[in-house]
Design a protein around this motif. Sequence first.
Motif, PDB file in Angstrom:
ATOM      1  N   GLY A  74      33.969  16.211  -3.187  1.00 14.40           N
ATOM      2  CA  GLY A  74      34.277  17.611  -3.440  1.00 14.40           C
ATOM      3  C   GLY A  74      34.611  17.785  -4.915  1.00 14.40           C
ATOM      4  N   VAL A  75      33.760  18.518  -5.622  1.00 13.72           N
ATOM      5  CA  VAL A  75      33.952  18.681  -7.068  1.00 13.72           C
ATOM      6  C   VAL A  75      34.913  19.845  -7.304  1.00 13.72           C
ATOM      7  N   SER A  76      36.081  19.525  -7.880  1.00 13.71           N
ATOM      8  CA  SER A  76      37.164  20.510  -7.982  1.00 13.71           C
ATOM      9  C   SER A  76      37.300  21.099  -9.378  1.00 13.71           C
ATOM     10  N   LYS A  77      36.273  20.926 -10.209  1.00 11.08           N
ATOM     11  CA  LYS A  77      36.402  21.340 -11.616  1.00 11.08           C
ATOM     12  C   LYS A  77      36.509  22.857 -11.784  1.00 11.08           C
ATOM     13  N   TYR A  78      36.186  23.632 -10.749  1.00  5.91           N
ATOM     14  CA  TYR A  78      36.233  25.092 -10.855  1.00  5.91           C
ATOM     15  C   TYR A  78      37.600  25.659 -10.498  1.00  5.91           C
ATOM     16  N   VAL A  79      38.496  24.818  -9.957  1.00  6.95           N
ATOM     17  CA  VAL A  79      39.755  25.348  -9.408  1.00  6.95           C
ATOM     18  C   VAL A  79      40.958  24.516  -9.851  1.00  6.95           C
ATOM     19  N   GLU A 113      36.038  15.107 -10.598  1.00 10.98           N
ATOM     20  CA  GLU A 113      36.359  15.942 -11.763  1.00 10.98           C
ATOM     21  C   GLU A 113      35.445  15.547 -12.913  1.00 10.98           C
ATOM     22  N   SER A 114      35.159  16.497 -13.802  1.00 15.09           N
ATOM     23  CA  SER A 114      34.291  16.164 -14.921  1.00 15.09           C
ATOM     24  C   SER A 114      35.050  16.009 -16.233  1.00 15.09           C
ATOM     25  N   ARG A 115      36.359  16.356 -16.240  1.00 18.38           N
ATOM     26  CA  ARG A 115      37.120  16.195 -17.478  1.00 18.38           C
ATOM     27  C   ARG A 115      38.329  15.296 -17.245  1.00 18.38           C
ATOM     28  N   MET A 156      35.251  10.232 -11.288  1.00 19.17           N
ATOM     29  CA  MET A 156      34.967  10.850 -12.584  1.00 19.17           C
ATOM     30  C   MET A 156      33.457  11.048 -12.659  1.00 19.17           C
ATOM     31  N   ILE A 157      33.036  12.329 -12.720  1.00 17.02           N
ATOM     32  CA  ILE A 157      31.593  12.606 -12.669  1.00 17.02           C
ATOM     33  C   ILE A 157      31.047  13.053 -14.023  1.00 17.02           C
ATOM     34  N   GLY A 158      31.950  13.317 -14.984  1.00 19.96           N
ATOM     35  CA  GLY A 158      31.496  13.763 -16.301  1.00 19.96           C
ATOM     36  C   GLY A 158      31.644  12.667 -17.337  1.00 19.96           C
ATOM     37  N   LEU A 208      23.330   3.902  -8.673  1.00 21.34           N
ATOM     38  CA  LEU A 208      22.863   4.803  -9.727  1.00 21.34           C
ATOM     39  C   LEU A 208      23.311   6.233  -9.455  1.00 21.34           C
ATOM     40  N   MET A 209      23.495   6.983 -10.528  1.00 20.43           N
ATOM     41  CA  MET A 209      23.806   8.410 -10.441  1.00 20.43           C
ATOM     42  C   MET A 209      22.753   9.184 -11.219  1.00 20.43           C
ATOM     43  N   ALA A 210      22.353  10.345 -10.689  1.00 22.65           N
ATOM     44  CA  ALA A 210      21.371  11.158 -11.401  1.00 22.65           C
ATOM     45  C   ALA A 210      21.536  12.633 -11.053  1.00 22.65           C
ATOM     46  N   MET A 211      21.052  13.465 -11.960  1.00 22.46           N
ATOM     47  CA  MET A 211      20.976  14.905 -11.705  1.00 22.46           C
ATOM     48  C   MET A 211      19.514  15.326 -11.810  1.00 22.46           C
ATOM     49  N   SER A 212      19.147  16.326 -11.028  1.00 24.93           N
ATOM     50  CA  SER A 212      17.786  16.838 -11.148  1.00 24.93           C
ATOM     51  C   SER A 212      17.754  17.883 -12.251  1.00 24.93           C
ATOM     52  N   SER A 213      16.550  18.186 -12.705  1.00 22.41           N
ATOM     53  CA  SER A 213      16.408  19.308 -13.648  1.00 22.41           C
ATOM     54  C   SER A 213      16.361  20.559 -12.793  1.00 22.41           C
ATOM     55  N   ARG A 214      17.507  21.184 -12.597  1.00 22.31           N
ATOM     56  CA  ARG A 214      17.647  22.242 -11.594  1.00 22.31           C
ATOM     57  C   ARG A 214      16.691  23.409 -11.797  1.00 22.31           C
ATOM     58  N   GLU A 215      16.396  23.697 -13.074  1.00 22.68           N
ATOM     59  CA  GLU A 215      15.505  24.817 -13.383  1.00 22.68           C
ATOM     60  C   GLU A 215      14.149  24.658 -12.682  1.00 22.68           C
ATOM     61  N   GLY A 240      22.507  14.846  -5.828  1.00 21.14           N
ATOM     62  CA  GLY A 240      22.556  16.006  -4.957  1.00 21.14           C
ATOM     63  C   GLY A 240      23.801  16.815  -5.248  1.00 21.14           C
ATOM     64  N   MET A 241      23.599  18.094  -5.595  1.00 20.22           N
ATOM     65  CA  MET A 241      24.664  19.039  -5.882  1.00 20.22           C
ATOM     66  C   MET A 241      24.459  20.237  -4.947  1.00 20.22           C
ATOM     67  N   SER A 242      25.215  21.321  -5.179  1.00 19.40           N
ATOM     68  CA  SER A 242      25.137  22.443  -4.240  1.00 19.40           C
ATOM     69  C   SER A 242      23.707  22.937  -4.012  1.00 19.40           C
ATOM     70  N   GLY A 243      22.928  22.988  -5.079  1.00 19.14           N
ATOM     71  CA  GLY A 243      21.604  23.590  -4.963  1.00 19.14           C
ATOM     72  C   GLY A 243      20.511  22.656  -4.485  1.00 19.14           C
ATOM     73  N   LEU A 278      27.033  12.698  -2.351  1.00 15.13           N
ATOM     74  CA  LEU A 278      26.718  14.032  -2.862  1.00 15.13           C
ATOM     75  C   LEU A 278      27.904  14.501  -3.685  1.00 15.13           C
ATOM     76  N   ARG A 279      27.632  15.223  -4.758  1.00 14.83           N
ATOM     77  CA  ARG A 279      28.715  15.784  -5.581  1.00 14.83           C
ATOM     78  C   ARG A 279      28.611  17.309  -5.491  1.00 14.83           C
ATOM     79  N   ILE A 280      29.471  17.905  -4.664  1.00 18.73           N
ATOM     80  CA  ILE A 280      29.313  19.323  -4.340  1.00 18.73           C
ATOM     81  C   ILE A 280      30.507  20.135  -4.814  1.00 18.73           C
ATOM     82  N   GLY A 281      30.253  21.156  -5.614  1.00 19.98           N
ATOM     83  CA  GLY A 281      31.298  22.058  -6.064  1.00 19.98           C
ATOM     84  C   GLY A 281      31.085  23.473  -5.559  1.00 19.98           C
ATOM     85  N   SER A 282      30.155  24.190  -6.169  1.00 19.98           N
ATOM     86  CA  SER A 282      29.978  25.629  -5.936  1.00 19.98           C
ATOM     87  C   SER A 282      29.997  26.032  -4.465  1.00 19.98           C
ATOM     88  N   ASN A 283      29.302  25.288  -3.612  1.00 19.42           N
ATOM     89  CA  ASN A 283      29.241  25.670  -2.196  1.00 19.42           C
ATOM     90  C   ASN A 283      30.630  25.700  -1.559  1.00 19.42           C
TER      91      ASN A 283
END
Length: 240
Positions: A41-46, A64-66, A87-89, A169-176, A212-215, A228-233
């Motif tokens: 659960g990514v809590s960086k927004y709250v 957390e990313s910071r 630590m994800i950031g 391994l950790m990775a992010m997709s190019s969400r765009e 894998g993130m919210s989107g 999975l690293r999920i925040g926004s959802n």
Amino acid sequence: MKPASPSTANRILSNWQNLVQAVGETAATAHRSASDIKIVGVSKYVDASLTRQLIDAGCVDIGESRPQVLWEKHSALADQPHIKWHMIGHLQRNKVRRTLPVLDCLHSLDNWRLAEVLNTEAQSLGKRLDTLVEVNVTQDQSKTGLRASELPSFLERVISLPSLEVVGLMAMSSREAGPEAARREFARVRELRDRLQAELGQVVKLAQLSMGMSGDFRAAIAEGATILRIGSNIWEGVAD
Ligand SMILES: *Cc1c(COP(=O)(O)O)cnc(C)c1O
């Protein structure tokens, strides 16, 4: 930000339960067991009080990313010793000493000098740190993470460090680029892991794929994500 109230607690609980259910259904579709997939659960927004409500809802892995925020929340939630902190950031070398004592897993290892500092500090704490090596499998050179071609030699060096436990391994997709591109990118991460595991053999077990993130978590599950690293959802209707 809205203050913590019973209605936010209810919203966080239902968001969390919906997420757990969606992960379970997606896993079943992929013929995988939901118990092999951890949700960070990514809590960086709250703030810490809303993070506590997520813990109350049943989340046991917090990301957390910071670094400073991780320290603050860890101390505000010191009465929750069962929580694992991720630590994800980006972690700066000068933050390692303060971060390590409160850290359970680093998702963003992507350079040798950081690896060395982590190893030295972990050694002096008598601790082994779980780490994921961050890889950039997108076409975007500006994104963080090592290129696939850099991984074999990097991994060989890092697994020689006694106080770092490389777990995957950790990775992010190019969400765009949309869900299909994300799925191809996640597939590339899995193939890369399989190839590295075959090359490196018994000396390391790259069991974890943090992707894998919210989107895009459904695509990530289909391609073998174990974390999975999920925040926004989770914070929908609470912190948006
Ligand atoms: C913010 C963040 C996440 C969570 O992203 P959401 O889209 O909010 O779920 C995952 N991983 C990293 C590295 C992040 O910085």
